[in-house]
Design a protein around this motif. Structure first.
Motif, PDB file in Angstrom:
ATOM      1  N   ILE A  23       0.837  -1.201   0.000  1.00 53.29           N
ATOM      2  CA  ILE A  23       0.000   0.000   0.000  1.00 53.29           C
ATOM      3  C   ILE A  23       0.875   1.255   0.000  1.00 53.29           C
ATOM      4  CG2 ILE A  23      -1.633   1.340   1.386  1.00 53.29           C
ATOM      5  CD1 ILE A  23      -2.903  -1.279   2.249  1.00 53.29           C
ATOM      6  N   ALA A  24       1.943   1.228   0.788  1.00 57.44           N
ATOM      7  CA  ALA A  24       2.844   2.385   0.824  1.00 57.44           C
ATOM      8  C   ALA A  24       3.477   2.625  -0.542  1.00 57.44           C
ATOM      9  CB  ALA A  24       3.928   2.154   1.882  1.00 57.44           C
ATOM     10  N   VAL A  25       3.935   1.559  -1.195  1.00 57.07           N
ATOM     11  CA  VAL A  25       4.523   1.715  -2.526  1.00 57.07           C
ATOM     12  C   VAL A  25       3.488   2.218  -3.516  1.00 57.07           C
ATOM     13  CG1 VAL A  25       5.604   0.468  -4.440  1.00 57.07           C
ATOM     14  CG2 VAL A  25       6.288  -0.030  -2.088  1.00 57.07           C
ATOM     15  N   GLY A  26       2.264   1.693  -3.434  1.00 60.05           N
ATOM     16  CA  GLY A  26       1.211   2.152  -4.335  1.00 60.05           C
ATOM     17  C   GLY A  26       0.874   3.617  -4.152  1.00 60.05           C
ATOM     18  N   VAL A  27       0.807   4.067  -2.902  1.00 61.70           N
ATOM     19  CA  VAL A  27       0.500   5.478  -2.653  1.00 61.70           C
ATOM     20  C   VAL A  27       1.624   6.372  -3.162  1.00 61.70           C
ATOM     21  CG1 VAL A  27       0.123   7.188  -0.831  1.00 61.70           C
ATOM     22  CG2 VAL A  27      -1.015   4.979  -0.713  1.00 61.70           C
ATOM     23  N   ILE A  28       2.865   5.926  -2.997  1.00 60.69           N
ATOM     24  CA  ILE A  28       3.992   6.716  -3.505  1.00 60.69           C
ATOM     25  C   ILE A  28       3.935   6.823  -5.028  1.00 60.69           C
ATOM     26  CG2 ILE A  28       6.498   6.699  -3.768  1.00 60.69           C
ATOM     27  CD1 ILE A  28       6.641   5.573  -0.929  1.00 60.69           C
ATOM     28  N   LEU A  29       3.582   5.737  -5.702  1.00 61.52           N
ATOM     29  CA  LEU A  29       3.446   5.795  -7.155  1.00 61.52           C
ATOM     30  C   LEU A  29       2.310   6.728  -7.567  1.00 61.52           C
ATOM     31  CD1 LEU A  29       4.017   2.056  -8.121  1.00 61.52           C
ATOM     32  CD2 LEU A  29       5.480   3.985  -8.708  1.00 61.52           C
ATOM     33  N   LEU A  30       1.197   6.668  -6.844  1.00 59.68           N
ATOM     34  CA  LEU A  30       0.095   7.584  -7.147  1.00 59.68           C
ATOM     35  C   LEU A  30       0.511   9.033  -6.916  1.00 59.68           C
ATOM     36  CD1 LEU A  30      -2.978   5.684  -5.623  1.00 59.68           C
ATOM     37  CD2 LEU A  30      -2.423   6.013  -8.039  1.00 59.68           C
ATOM     38  N   ALA A  31       1.261   9.266  -5.840  1.00 53.73           N
ATOM     39  CA  ALA A  31       1.753  10.627  -5.596  1.00 53.73           C
ATOM     40  C   ALA A  31       2.694  11.082  -6.700  1.00 53.73           C
ATOM     41  CB  ALA A  31       2.458  10.675  -4.237  1.00 53.73           C
ATOM     42  N   ALA A  32       3.524  10.160  -7.204  1.00 56.95           N
ATOM     43  CA  ALA A  32       4.425  10.511  -8.308  1.00 56.95           C
ATOM     44  C   ALA A  32       3.639  10.872  -9.565  1.00 56.95           C
ATOM     45  CB  ALA A  32       5.380   9.353  -8.582  1.00 56.95           C
ATOM     46  N   PHE A  33       2.567  10.130  -9.833  1.00 56.93           N
ATOM     47  CA  PHE A  33       1.722  10.485 -10.972  1.00 56.93           C
ATOM     48  C   PHE A  33       1.036  11.830 -10.754  1.00 56.93           C
ATOM     49  CE2 PHE A  33       1.929   5.977 -12.257  1.00 56.93           C
ATOM     50  CZ  PHE A  33       2.077   6.149 -13.627  1.00 56.93           C
ATOM     51  N   GLY A  34       0.646  12.107  -9.494  1.00 60.16           N
ATOM     52  CA  GLY A  34       0.070  13.416  -9.204  1.00 60.16           C
ATOM     53  C   GLY A  34       1.045  14.548  -9.414  1.00 60.16           C
ATOM     54  N   VAL A  35       2.290  14.345  -9.005  1.00 61.28           N
ATOM     55  CA  VAL A  35       3.328  15.355  -9.244  1.00 61.28           C
ATOM     56  C   VAL A  35       3.564  15.524 -10.744  1.00 61.28           C
ATOM     57  CG1 VAL A  35       5.769  15.856  -8.916  1.00 61.28           C
ATOM     58  CG2 VAL A  35       4.416  15.003  -6.998  1.00 61.28           C
ATOM     59  N   LEU A  36       3.555  14.406 -11.472  1.00 60.18           N
ATOM     60  CA  LEU A  36       3.714  14.474 -12.926  1.00 60.18           C
ATOM     61  C   LEU A  36       2.600  15.304 -13.562  1.00 60.18           C
ATOM     62  CD1 LEU A  36       4.918  13.456 -15.673  1.00 60.18           C
ATOM     63  CD2 LEU A  36       3.415  11.477 -15.434  1.00 60.18           C
ATOM     64  N   TRP A  37       1.379  15.064 -13.149  1.00 61.33           N
ATOM     65  CA  TRP A  37       0.228  15.792 -13.702  1.00 61.33           C
ATOM     66  C   TRP A  37       0.318  17.278 -13.396  1.00 61.33           C
ATOM     67  CZ3 TRP A  37      -4.025  18.064 -11.024  1.00 61.33           C
ATOM     68  CH2 TRP A  37      -5.052  18.499 -11.852  1.00 61.33           C
ATOM     69  N   LEU A  38       0.784  17.619 -12.205  1.00 62.97           N
ATOM     70  CA  LEU A  38       0.896  19.037 -11.838  1.00 62.97           C
ATOM     71  C   LEU A  38       2.092  19.698 -12.505  1.00 62.97           C
ATOM     72  CD1 LEU A  38       0.068  18.711  -8.039  1.00 62.97           C
ATOM     73  CD2 LEU A  38      -1.366  19.787  -9.774  1.00 62.97           C
ATOM     74  N   ALA A  39       3.189  18.965 -12.621  1.00 57.30           N
ATOM     75  CA  ALA A  39       4.393  19.556 -13.219  1.00 57.30           C
ATOM     76  C   ALA A  39       4.223  19.819 -14.712  1.00 57.30           C
ATOM     77  CB  ALA A  39       5.595  18.641 -12.982  1.00 57.30           C
ATOM     78  N   PHE A  40       3.416  18.995 -15.378  1.00 56.14           N
ATOM     79  CA  PHE A  40       3.173  19.171 -16.819  1.00 56.14           C
ATOM     80  C   PHE A  40       1.686  19.450 -17.050  1.00 56.14           C
ATOM     81  CE2 PHE A  40       6.798  16.299 -16.335  1.00 56.14           C
ATOM     82  CZ  PHE A  40       7.764  16.962 -17.076  1.00 56.14           C
TER      83      PHE A  40
END
Length: 404
Positions: free
Chosen positions: A235-252
């Motif tokens: 679950i921790a790894v999954g949330v980190i991946l989701l957060a990374a996708f969220g950062v990707l969406w905001l950065a671009f």
């Protein structure tokens, strides 16, 4: 105050910001993620919607993580590495010094596991955020495009693997240590080739130094892939991946990430496609780890001793002079008897590991018959062979472990 200084001026006053900060911290604590990574950022971004540009807020949050978390972690890791080097170089000190050194060594696997987990998060977030344009221009003059693309993609893959490696380091596994050293060294090259990320190189260099200085703390001769991963870890790894996708969406934010042509766009300034491919590849690796855990063989079952086995153990204990054999009569350990039935081994089970308690109980003449008994069981025979060949331990066996 550190985050307040870094955030852009907005219509929110300090007291409103303090309430937002407290709520974001509380949600991060509830998520049980290290530092509330991802959750904290999303709460702050949601609260600042309309008050400031999202890309500026993301930049402030990344800088805040670096100032408030990454920098102290790097400094503490450097101090820890210097302490380990000093302990290894100096002669045996006072009893007080020895107690401090033992306490530090007990904490070192957990500390290094946390550093490795942080390195994995850093590599994932680095792959999801754009690099500095002037650094890419320098790379374009000296490095081919395919090397930059490969470094960005492989760096994110290494990042998600290091999230799982952290668990093995906490368990003091030799295989996890070897893989962590190798991947950390490779990641230094990836960080330089994908965008001259000097901060990442510095953090990874400290991690490599710390891994090398604490090598004696990782002596469990087991594979990293043999360890069970808990649901919370996934679950921790999954949330980190989701957060990374969220950062990707905001950065671009201005890029259409759903466009099909985006996947096949390769250029030095095409950073959004590069980040998207890297995170998708990391997600595939994480999914593969999860599927492999689901497809693993069952853990096996260690049956409790039957009354007939306990009665046989009582007779064996009475005929020898070793007091620890009486522990078998507690009934909380499984028993494995030799082929002749004149000696036995008591063992327990934790996860996928079968762990023997003491040596086999019985006459010394039985030591040869244990080869036949162990050949049909999951218990390793390496320690038995070593102890039988040792003239000083003619009647002693070393501790044995088993894996179903």
């Amino acid at each position: 105050m550190a985050l307040w200084v870094l955030l852009p001026p907005a219509s929110l006053n300090f007291f409103a910001f303090a309430a937002i900060f407290s709520a974001a911290t509380a949600f991060g604590a509830i998520s049980h993620l290290p530092g509330g990574v991802g959750v904290f950022e999303l709460v702050v971004l949601w609260a600042y919607r309309g008050a400031a540009q999202s890309d500026v807020v993301v930049a402030a949050l990344i800088a805040y993580r670096g100032v408030y978390f990454a920098l102290p972690l790097v400094l503490s890791a450097g101090l820890f590495a210097s302490f380990e080097l000093a302990v290894a170089a100096r002669p045996r000190g006072t009893p007080e010094d020895d107690r401090v050194a033992r306490a530090i060594k007990r904490l070192s696997p957990t500390f290094i596991g946390a550093l490795t987990f942080g390195a994995g998060v850093m590599l994932l977030l680095s792959g999801a955020t754009p690099m500095f344009n002037h650094r890419l221009e320098i790379l374009s003059l000296h490095v081919p495009l395919w090397l930059v693309e490969a470094s960005s993609f492989l760096g994110s893959l290494v990042g998600v693997v290091m999230l799982f490696l952290a668990r093995g380091l906490i368990d003091r596994r030799d295989g996890a240590w070897r893989l962590a050293v190798a991947l950390s060294m490779v990641s230094v090259g990836f960080s330089l080739l994908k965008g001259l990320a000097y901060v990442e190189v510095g953090f990874l260099s400290v991690l490599i130094l710390l891994l090398l200085t604490t090598r004696p703390d990782f002596r469990r001769p087991t594979s990293m892939l043999d360890q069970p991963f808990t649901t919370g870890w996934f679950i921790a790894v999954g949330v980190i991946l989701l957060a990374a996708f969220g950062v990707l969406w905001l950065a671009f934010e201005g890029v259409d990430l759903k466009a099909r042509d985006l996947w096949w766009e390769f250029a030095f300034d095409a950073q959004a496609p590069r980040a998207l491919r890297a995170l998708v590849g990391a997600s595939v690796i994480a999914t593969g780890f999860g599927v492999s855990q689901l497809l693993r063989a069952p853990k096996g079952f260690a049956p409790p001793p039957a009354p007939k086995e306990l009665a046989a153990a009582v007779e064996i204990v009475r005929r020898q002079d070793r007091g620890e054999g009486m522990l078998a009569l507690m009934g909380d350990k499984s028993l494995l008897f030799s082929a002749s039935g004149r000696s036995f081994l008591m063992y327990g089970k934790r996860g996928r590991s079968w762990i023997a308690l003491f040596d086999p109980v019985g006459p010394c003449a039985e030591r040869g018959s244990w080869f036949a008994a162990l050949s049909n069981s999951p218990i390793s025979m390496a320690g038995v062979q070593h102890s039988i060949k040792s003239p000083r331990k003619a009647c002693r066996f070393t501790s044995m472990r088993a894996f179903p």
